[in-house]
Motif scaffolding. Structure first.
Motif, PDB file in Angstrom:
ATOM      1  N   THR A 122       0.845  -1.192   0.000  1.00 45.80           N
ATOM      2  CA  THR A 122       0.000   0.000   0.000  1.00 45.80           C
ATOM      3  C   THR A 122       0.879   1.240   0.000  1.00 45.80           C
ATOM      4  N   VAL A 123       0.572   2.182  -0.895  1.00 45.39           N
ATOM      5  CA  VAL A 123       1.283   3.460  -0.966  1.00 45.39           C
ATOM      6  C   VAL A 123       0.244   4.550  -0.751  1.00 45.39           C
ATOM      7  N   LYS A 124       0.328   5.221   0.388  1.00 45.96           N
ATOM      8  CA  LYS A 124      -0.628   6.276   0.718  1.00 45.96           C
ATOM      9  C   LYS A 124       0.094   7.615   0.634  1.00 45.96           C
ATOM     10  N   ILE A 125      -0.492   8.532  -0.136  1.00 45.89           N
ATOM     11  CA  ILE A 125       0.109   9.854  -0.309  1.00 45.89           C
ATOM     12  C   ILE A 125      -0.818  10.882   0.319  1.00 45.89           C
ATOM     13  N   ASP A 126      -0.304  11.561   1.341  1.00 49.40           N
ATOM     14  CA  ASP A 126      -1.090  12.559   2.072  1.00 49.40           C
ATOM     15  C   ASP A 126      -0.477  13.935   1.918  1.00 49.40           C
ATOM     16  N   LYS A 127      -1.332  14.925   1.673  1.00 45.42           N
ATOM     17  CA  LYS A 127      -0.905  16.318   1.641  1.00 45.42           C
ATOM     18  C   LYS A 127      -0.879  16.848   3.070  1.00 45.42           C
ATOM     19  N   ASP A 128      -0.005  17.806   3.315  1.00 52.77           N
ATOM     20  CA  ASP A 128      -0.020  18.558   4.570  1.00 52.77           C
ATOM     21  C   ASP A 128       0.193  20.018   4.192  1.00 52.77           C
ATOM     22  N   LEU A 129      -0.911  20.705   3.952  1.00 55.21           N
ATOM     23  CA  LEU A 129      -0.845  22.072   3.449  1.00 55.21           C
ATOM     24  C   LEU A 129      -0.221  23.043   4.448  1.00 55.21           C
ATOM     25  N   THR A 130      -0.131  22.645   5.721  1.00 52.90           N
ATOM     26  CA  THR A 130       0.525  23.518   6.696  1.00 52.90           C
ATOM     27  C   THR A 130       2.029  23.607   6.422  1.00 52.90           C
ATOM     28  N   LYS A 131       2.550  22.624   5.660  1.00 57.38           N
ATOM     29  CA  LYS A 131       3.977  22.620   5.327  1.00 57.38           C
ATOM     30  C   LYS A 131       4.236  23.048   3.887  1.00 57.38           C
ATOM     31  N   GLY A 132       3.183  23.492   3.189  1.00 60.67           N
ATOM     32  CA  GLY A 132       3.336  23.966   1.815  1.00 60.67           C
ATOM     33  C   GLY A 132       2.470  23.189   0.847  1.00 60.67           C
ATOM     34  N   ASP A 133       2.173  23.810  -0.280  1.00 60.56           N
ATOM     35  CA  ASP A 133       1.298  23.201  -1.287  1.00 60.56           C
ATOM     36  C   ASP A 133       1.875  21.929  -1.888  1.00 60.56           C
ATOM     37  N   ASP A 134       3.196  21.811  -1.940  1.00 61.14           N
ATOM     38  CA  ASP A 134       3.831  20.669  -2.590  1.00 61.14           C
ATOM     39  C   ASP A 134       4.273  19.574  -1.618  1.00 61.14           C
ATOM     40  N   TYR A 135       4.082  19.797  -0.332  1.00 67.54           N
ATOM     41  CA  TYR A 135       4.552  18.849   0.675  1.00 67.54           C
ATOM     42  C   TYR A 135       3.632  17.622   0.745  1.00 67.54           C
ATOM     43  N   ARG A 136       4.244  16.440   0.776  1.00 71.05           N
ATOM     44  CA  ARG A 136       3.514  15.181   0.909  1.00 71.05           C
ATOM     45  C   ARG A 136       4.255  14.250   1.870  1.00 71.05           C
ATOM     46  N   ILE A 137       3.486  13.409   2.517  1.00 75.75           N
ATOM     47  CA  ILE A 137       4.045  12.273   3.259  1.00 75.75           C
ATOM     48  C   ILE A 137       3.624  11.027   2.482  1.00 75.75           C
ATOM     49  N   ILE A 138       4.590  10.245   2.066  1.00 73.91           N
ATOM     50  CA  ILE A 138       4.325   9.006   1.339  1.00 73.91           C
ATOM     51  C   ILE A 138       4.581   7.859   2.314  1.00 73.91           C
ATOM     52  N   THR A 139       3.533   7.100   2.603  1.00 80.57           N
ATOM     53  CA  THR A 139       3.638   5.972   3.512  1.00 80.57           C
ATOM     54  C   THR A 139       3.553   4.690   2.702  1.00 80.57           C
ATOM     55  N   ILE A 140       4.601   3.887   2.774  1.00 74.82           N
ATOM     56  CA  ILE A 140       4.667   2.639   2.023  1.00 74.82           C
ATOM     57  C   ILE A 140       4.599   1.496   3.034  1.00 74.82           C
ATOM     58  N   GLU A 141       3.550   0.685   2.911  1.00 73.47           N
ATOM     59  CA  GLU A 141       3.378  -0.442   3.814  1.00 73.47           C
ATOM     60  C   GLU A 141       3.452  -1.729   3.006  1.00 73.47           C
ATOM     61  N   SER A 142       4.517  -2.481   3.261  1.00 74.61           N
ATOM     62  CA  SER A 142       4.756  -3.712   2.515  1.00 74.61           C
ATOM     63  C   SER A 142       4.618  -4.909   3.435  1.00 74.61           C
ATOM     64  N   ARG A 143       3.839  -5.865   3.008  1.00 76.75           N
ATOM     65  CA  ARG A 143       3.701  -7.110   3.772  1.00 76.75           C
ATOM     66  C   ARG A 143       4.661  -8.182   3.259  1.00 76.75           C
ATOM     67  N   LYS A 144       5.263  -7.957   2.098  1.00 74.95           N
ATOM     68  CA  LYS A 144       6.187  -8.945   1.528  1.00 74.95           C
ATOM     69  C   LYS A 144       7.364  -9.201   2.462  1.00 74.95           C
ATOM     70  N   ASP A 145       7.889  -8.130   3.057  1.00 72.97           N
ATOM     71  CA  ASP A 145       9.047  -8.278   3.935  1.00 72.97           C
ATOM     72  C   ASP A 145       8.712  -9.107   5.171  1.00 72.97           C
ATOM     73  N   GLU A 146       7.436  -9.020   5.589  1.00 74.96           N
ATOM     74  CA  GLU A 146       7.036  -9.730   6.802  1.00 74.96           C
ATOM     75  C   GLU A 146       6.897 -11.222   6.588  1.00 74.96           C
ATOM     76  N   ASP A 147       6.465 -11.626   5.359  1.00 74.20           N
ATOM     77  CA  ASP A 147       6.237 -13.048   5.149  1.00 74.20           C
ATOM     78  C   ASP A 147       7.425 -13.749   4.477  1.00 74.20           C
ATOM     79  N   ASN A 148       8.469 -12.986   4.180  1.00 72.43           N
ATOM     80  CA  ASN A 148       9.696 -13.537   3.593  1.00 72.43           C
ATOM     81  C   ASN A 148       9.433 -14.347   2.316  1.00 72.43           C
ATOM     82  N   SER A 149       8.420 -13.950   1.539  1.00 75.29           N
ATOM     83  CA  SER A 149       8.107 -14.706   0.335  1.00 75.29           C
ATOM     84  C   SER A 149       9.030 -14.355  -0.822  1.00 75.29           C
TER      85      SER A 149
END
Length: 150
Positions: A122-149
């Motif tokens: 899952t890749v979630k991209i969130d704006k935070d306009l308090t830090k500027g119009d172009d600012y984003r936090i990109i959260t990458i949640e990978s389950r592949k690393d957890e299951d060692n597949s």
């Protein structure tokens, strides 16, 4: 595994995506989540560049699926903003892409949560306009690393 990346503009978003693409493997699926204008398409463009795709990448809003094959493996780019029911994904043959020879990126993935395999990143991209119009936090949640597949 969860990673958070700060982006101060489209270039940062593209670079984060390109790095992810360079480490991606056949069958990887990325569920992109974010509001309108969050940077999902910028992320896809960077991802395509990271795969070595040299053709123009655009959001396939009206065709739902765009396939790029000029990189080291195919990129299946879905934009499902206009999908009303998850069963419509069957009609476009999403499983052929998810379990095919390439990697899948799905914009507006939260609209069809139930179709994704458990190891989807899952890749979630969130704006935070308090830090500027172009600012984003990109959260990458990978389950592949957890299951060692991989």
């Amino acid at each position: 595994m969860i990673r958070r990346i700060e982006s101060f503009g489209e270039h940062d978003t593209s670079e984060a995506a390109a790095e992810l693409a360079r480490n991606s493997q056949k069958g990887d699926i990325y569920a992109l989540i974010g509001d309108l204008g969050a940077g999902k398409t910028a992320f896809v463009k960077g991802f395509a560049a990271g795969l070595g795709i040299d053709e123009p990448v655009a959001s396939p809003t009206f065709t739902i699926l765009q396939i790029y094959e000029s990189g080291r493996m195919p990129l299946y780019h879905f934009d499902i903003y206009r999908i009303g029911d998850p069963s419509e994904m069957d009609e476009i043959g999403y499983e052929d892409c998810f379990y095919g020879e390439g990697v899948s990126l799905v914009e507006w993935a939260d609209r069809v949560r139930d179709i994704f395999p458990e190891d989807t990143t899952t890749v979630k991209i969130d704006k935070d306009l308090t830090k500027g119009d172009d600012y984003r936090i990109i959260t990458i949640e990978s389950r592949k690393d957890e299951d060692n597949s991989h």
